[in-house]
Design a protein around this motif. Structure first.
Motif, PDB file in Angstrom:
ATOM      1  N   ALA A   1     -11.265  -6.056  -3.481  1.00  0.00           N
ATOM      2  CA  ALA A   1     -10.538  -4.794  -3.689  1.00  0.00           C
ATOM      3  C   ALA A   1     -10.321  -4.047  -2.373  1.00  0.00           C
ATOM      4  CB  ALA A   1     -11.286  -3.928  -4.689  1.00  0.00           C
ATOM      5  N   LEU A   2     -11.331  -4.050  -1.488  1.00  0.00           N
ATOM      6  CA  LEU A   2     -11.183  -3.283  -0.241  1.00  0.00           C
ATOM      7  C   LEU A   2     -10.104  -3.897   0.659  1.00  0.00           C
ATOM      8  CD1 LEU A   2     -12.015  -0.950   1.544  1.00  0.00           C
ATOM      9  CD2 LEU A   2     -13.915  -2.331   2.412  1.00  0.00           C
ATOM     10  N   ALA A   3     -10.098  -5.229   0.759  1.00  0.00           N
ATOM     11  CA  ALA A   3      -9.056  -5.876   1.565  1.00  0.00           C
ATOM     12  C   ALA A   3      -7.678  -5.568   0.973  1.00  0.00           C
ATOM     13  CB  ALA A   3      -9.291  -7.387   1.609  1.00  0.00           C
ATOM     14  N   THR A   4      -7.575  -5.583  -0.349  1.00  0.00           N
ATOM     15  CA  THR A   4      -6.310  -5.262  -1.013  1.00  0.00           C
ATOM     16  C   THR A   4      -5.902  -3.822  -0.697  1.00  0.00           C
ATOM     17  OG1 THR A   4      -6.953  -6.750  -2.794  1.00  0.00           O
ATOM     18  CG2 THR A   4      -5.098  -5.300  -3.233  1.00  0.00           C
ATOM     19  N   ALA A   5      -6.884  -2.918  -0.765  1.00  0.00           N
ATOM     20  CA  ALA A   5      -6.585  -1.509  -0.484  1.00  0.00           C
ATOM     21  C   ALA A   5      -6.087  -1.331   0.952  1.00  0.00           C
ATOM     22  CB  ALA A   5      -7.824  -0.654  -0.736  1.00  0.00           C
ATOM     23  N   ARG A   6      -6.673  -2.064   1.890  1.00  0.00           N
ATOM     24  CA  ARG A   6      -6.233  -1.958   3.296  1.00  0.00           C
ATOM     25  C   ARG A   6      -4.774  -2.381   3.435  1.00  0.00           C
ATOM     26  NH1 ARG A   6     -11.714  -4.220   5.289  1.00  0.00           N
ATOM     27  NH2 ARG A   6     -12.800  -2.295   5.806  1.00  0.00           N
ATOM     28  N   VAL A   7      -4.440  -3.472   2.769  1.00  0.00           N
ATOM     29  CA  VAL A   7      -3.067  -3.988   2.856  1.00  0.00           C
ATOM     30  C   VAL A   7      -2.088  -3.018   2.190  1.00  0.00           C
ATOM     31  CG1 VAL A   7      -1.557  -5.845   2.052  1.00  0.00           C
ATOM     32  CG2 VAL A   7      -3.809  -6.393   2.992  1.00  0.00           C
ATOM     33  N   LEU A   8      -2.448  -2.544   0.989  1.00  0.00           N
ATOM     34  CA  LEU A   8      -1.551  -1.623   0.282  1.00  0.00           C
ATOM     35  C   LEU A   8      -1.408  -0.313   1.054  1.00  0.00           C
ATOM     36  CD1 LEU A   8      -2.672  -2.149  -3.447  1.00  0.00           C
ATOM     37  CD2 LEU A   8      -0.631  -3.045  -2.330  1.00  0.00           C
ATOM     38  N   ALA A   9      -2.507   0.161   1.648  1.00  0.00           N
ATOM     39  CA  ALA A   9      -2.442   1.416   2.423  1.00  0.00           C
ATOM     40  C   ALA A   9      -1.470   1.263   3.591  1.00  0.00           C
ATOM     41  CB  ALA A   9      -3.829   1.794   2.933  1.00  0.00           C
ATOM     42  N   ALA A  10      -1.535   0.121   4.258  1.00  0.00           N
ATOM     43  CA  ALA A  10      -0.633  -0.096   5.400  1.00  0.00           C
ATOM     44  C   ALA A  10       0.828  -0.147   4.927  1.00  0.00           C
ATOM     45  CB  ALA A  10      -1.002  -1.397   6.111  1.00  0.00           C
ATOM     46  N   ALA A  11       1.061  -0.797   3.795  1.00  0.00           N
ATOM     47  CA  ALA A  11       2.435  -0.905   3.285  1.00  0.00           C
ATOM     48  C   ALA A  11       2.962   0.465   2.850  1.00  0.00           C
ATOM     49  CB  ALA A  11       2.492  -1.891   2.118  1.00  0.00           C
TER      50      ALA A  11
END
Ligand SMILES: Cc1cc2nc3c(=O)[nH]c(=O)nc-3n(C[C@H](O)[C@H](O)[C@H](O)COP(=O)(O)OP(=O)(O)OC[C@H]3O[C@@H](n4cnc5c(N)ncnc54)[C@H](O)[C@@H]3O)c2cc1C
Length: 252
Positions: free
Chosen positions: A94-104
């Motif tokens: 979830a944290l890696a996903t959140a990092r990617v979504l936050a950047a997008a």
């Protein structure tokens, strides 16, 4: 108001799916559907954008497939979509996903981010809060009602006994519960228009994100079967037993 709505494509829950015998990950089919819990976020985003003459951008991370789930959300009325699909992200937690979504989301620009409270397939139930932290905005979670008044975002936060009224100024993140709104059905016109709406496909390199996959599934086992329900014979006092059971379950 620029609204970014997080949407996840998932394998159709009505169809059986395969697991990779080595990694135990779900083998993601080409045909994926919009996670049902995200339909509420899309509807909420559309209503707020309509009230504020704003826009709705869908943001998703995962294998794009044929984008069937994304097109479903575009057909409801969203303006565009950004999909991050990179094989290096397979196994992301979830944290890696959140990092990617936050950047997008930061790349697109936003006033409000909307997410579901918990996805149907992963159900970590943590991503919205992580996303708010990474974007450095307040998190208004478990909203059963959302309103926007100028810069101010107000929600009714679902609690066990009722709701809390919570407010914060935009930019902010809101996670919406199922039932917060009644998702609209795409019209035929919407379905046709969705085919030509823009979908940006990005990789980690496009976003300048260097987060690595962090999740390993060590083993899997079938979920235990549900115990059968309790049958209460009516000997004239069945209603008392039912009331006691409901009190025990804290539903009354
Ligand atoms: C190549 C690849 C393969 C993947 N395979 C899987 C897989 O097999 N199973 C799996 O569950 N996940 C997979 N993912 C996605 C990712 O790993 C999970 O979405 C992530 O771990 C979040 O967990 P969750 O869904 O339980 O979050 P939760 O915290 O339960 O989600 C809450 C809300 O956050 C939003 N959200 C969550 N995930 C996403 C997302 N990916 N995109 C947009 N919004 C999101 C939704 O609005 C959701 O309602 C894959 C991703 C990639 C790139």
């Amino acid at each position: 108001m620029r609204v970014a709505v997080c949407v996840k494509q998932i394998p159709d829950p009505a169809s059986p799916y395969d697991l990779d015998p080595e990694t135990h990950f779900v083998v993601r089919p080409t045909d994926q559907v919009l996670d049902d819990t995200d339909r509420y976020g899309v509807e909420m985003g559309l209503q707020l954008a309509e009230q504020t003459e704003g826009t709705v951008t869908l943001v998703s991370m995962g294998p794009s497939g044929n984008l069937q789930g994304i097109r479903q959300a575009l057909a409801m009325g969203a303006d565009k979509a950004v999909v991050v699909d990179d094989p290096a992200l397979r196994g992301s937690d979830a944290l890696a996903t959140a990092r990617v979504l936050a950047a997008a989301i930061a790349r697109e620009g936003f006033d409000l981010v909307i997410a579901g409270t918990e996805s149907t397939d992963g159900y970590a139930g943590i991503l919205p809060q992580q996303l708010a932290e990474l974007l450095d905005v307040p998190a208004l979670t478990f909203a059963k009602k959302v309103s926007v008044d100028g810069e101010m975002v107000r929600i009714e936060r679902q609690t066990q006994t009722g709701y809390d009224e919570v407010e914060a100024s935009a930019p902010a993140l809101v996670s919406v519960t199922a039932g917060a709104v009644e998702p609209r059905y795409p019209t035929f016109k919407g379905i046709m228009q969705a085919k030509s709406k823009p979908v940006d496909s990005l990789t980690m390199a496009d976003l300048g994100v260097e987060t690595a996959a962090q999740q390993r599934i060590m083993s899997i086992r079938p979920a235990p079967e549900r115990p059968s329900g309790e049958v209460i014979e009516d000997d004239g006092e069945a209603h008392l037993k039912i009331v006691a059971l409901l009190e025990q379950a804290k539903v009354i």
